[in-house]
Design an enzyme around this catalytic site. Sequence first.
Site, mmCIF file in Angstrom:
data_model
loop_
_atom_site.group_PDB
_atom_site.id
_atom_site.type_symbol
_atom_site.label_atom_id
_atom_site.label_comp_id
_atom_site.label_asym_id
_atom_site.label_seq_id
_atom_site.Cartn_x
_atom_site.Cartn_y
_atom_site.Cartn_z
ATOM 1 N N ARG A 89 0.825 -1.208 0.000
ATOM 2 C CA ARG A 89 0.000 0.000 0.000
ATOM 3 C C ARG A 89 0.859 1.259 0.000
ATOM 4 O O ARG A 89 0.317 2.358 -0.041
ATOM 5 C CB ARG A 89 -0.867 0.009 1.256
ATOM 6 C CG ARG A 89 -2.302 -0.464 1.055
ATOM 7 C CD ARG A 89 -2.991 -0.414 2.406
ATOM 8 N NE ARG A 89 -4.409 -0.275 2.340
ATOM 9 C CZ ARG A 89 -5.278 -1.248 2.547
ATOM 10 N NH1 ARG A 89 -4.860 -2.477 2.784
ATOM 11 N NH2 ARG A 89 -6.572 -0.997 2.529
ATOM 12 N N ARG A 160 -18.142 -2.414 9.769
ATOM 13 C CA ARG A 160 -16.735 -2.301 10.172
ATOM 14 C C ARG A 160 -16.505 -0.912 10.748
ATOM 15 O O ARG A 160 -17.019 0.074 10.214
ATOM 16 C CB ARG A 160 -15.829 -2.496 8.948
ATOM 17 C CG ARG A 160 -15.453 -3.939 8.710
ATOM 18 C CD ARG A 160 -14.725 -4.138 7.403
ATOM 19 N NE ARG A 160 -13.601 -3.246 7.188
ATOM 20 C CZ ARG A 160 -12.718 -3.382 6.188
ATOM 21 N NH1 ARG A 160 -12.847 -4.374 5.335
ATOM 22 N NH2 ARG A 160 -11.723 -2.544 6.039
ATOM 23 N N ARG A 171 -9.598 7.334 4.860
ATOM 24 C CA ARG A 171 -8.999 6.221 4.118
ATOM 25 C C ARG A 171 -8.785 6.588 2.653
ATOM 26 O O ARG A 171 -7.763 6.236 2.061
ATOM 27 C CB ARG A 171 -9.885 4.980 4.223
ATOM 28 C CG ARG A 171 -9.844 4.370 5.623
ATOM 29 C CD ARG A 171 -10.965 3.387 5.825
ATOM 30 N NE ARG A 171 -10.791 2.167 5.077
ATOM 31 C CZ ARG A 171 -11.784 1.325 4.780
ATOM 32 N NH1 ARG A 171 -13.006 1.596 5.162
ATOM 33 N NH2 ARG A 171 -11.549 0.228 4.108
HETATM 34 P P1 AMP Z 1 -8.493 -3.488 4.201
HETATM 35 O O1 AMP Z 1 -9.300 -4.576 4.791
HETATM 36 O O2 AMP Z 1 -7.520 -3.971 3.152
HETATM 37 O O3 AMP Z 1 -9.318 -2.318 3.723
HETATM 38 O O4 AMP Z 1 -7.541 -2.921 5.387
HETATM 39 C C1 AMP Z 1 -8.117 -2.353 6.547
HETATM 40 C C2 AMP Z 1 -7.069 -1.578 7.333
HETATM 41 O O5 AMP Z 1 -5.977 -2.438 7.668
HETATM 42 C C3 AMP Z 1 -6.422 -0.413 6.603
HETATM 43 O O6 AMP Z 1 -7.214 0.768 6.635
HETATM 44 C C4 AMP Z 1 -5.127 -0.270 7.424
HETATM 45 O O7 AMP Z 1 -5.374 0.330 8.685
HETATM 46 C C5 AMP Z 1 -4.750 -1.718 7.682
HETATM 47 N N1 AMP Z 1 -3.924 -2.267 6.583
HETATM 48 C C6 AMP Z 1 -4.228 -3.305 5.756
HETATM 49 N N2 AMP Z 1 -3.240 -3.523 4.878
HETATM 50 C C7 AMP Z 1 -2.278 -2.610 5.144
HETATM 51 C C8 AMP Z 1 -1.023 -2.308 4.547
HETATM 52 N N3 AMP Z 1 -0.556 -2.988 3.493
HETATM 53 N N4 AMP Z 1 -0.305 -1.291 5.094
HETATM 54 C C9 AMP Z 1 -0.741 -0.600 6.159
HETATM 55 N N5 AMP Z 1 -1.929 -0.809 6.740
HETATM 56 C C10 AMP Z 1 -2.701 -1.807 6.247
#
Ligand code: AMP
Length: 218
Positions: A89, A160, A171
């Site tokens: 990311r 969530r 985000r």
């Molecule tokens: P997601 O389910 O992929 O939308 O991820 C939810 C949250 O997890 C994000 O908003 C971040 O807080 C954390 N997160 C997930 N993947 C990453 C990543 N590669 N780098 C940093 N934070 C992450």
Amino acid sequence: MNLIILGLPGAGKGTQSDFIVKKYGLIHLSTGDIFRNNIRNGTTLGIKTKAYMDAGIYVPDEITNNLVAARLLQSDIKTTDFILDGYPRTIDQANFLDQTLLTIKKPILVLYLAINEQTVIDRLSSRRVCLQCGRVYNLKFSPPKINNKCDIDNQTLIQRSDDKETTIKTRLEIYKKETLPLVTYYQNKGLLKTIDANLENDKVLATIEQYLLENDNG
Ligand code: AMP
């Protein structure tokens, strides 16, 4: 065929990954799911990451990189390909991943789910999940049969904490600043395939499958 699936939060990375995983037998590596499971189970990693996740900001690169590298170095990755969902990311994560991929000698392709920002705002604000089985619903586009109850296990669905409206805005801003540069990063390496993710799920999947088929043959 090792894949990265890239796109705005709510672009359908999780949904498309689930289809791809079932169809091609890949290992699904979702950093968001791993963090959420750790938070649910009260692990040290969960305690460290909860505040970041709740605020909709990124978990520090060092924590995330170490987590993914440790997983990619496990022995099953030698024989089974994987899909990375939600990682990398940041440019630092992408550089780190390049090194890990060199170590494990795995090439990668990047699927970029391109989508309008307003569409993801609509999707995320009406997304609901079942904590029991992990199934994801959308109150507008794919609602449960019974109001707010999971079709599979009848558990009450929840929103969530990072899908609340103010957190969604954070985000999206962070995504644009930190993650969008990865599109150019992978484009320059000739590894990026852009997919129109504004369409319905099955149409998006059909485009992905066609691309993977062409790539397998080529
Ligand atoms: P997601 O389910 O992929 O939308 O991820 C939810 C949250 O997890 C994000 O908003 C971040 O807080 C954390 N997160 C997930 N993947 C990453 C990543 N590669 N780098 C940093 N934070 C992450």
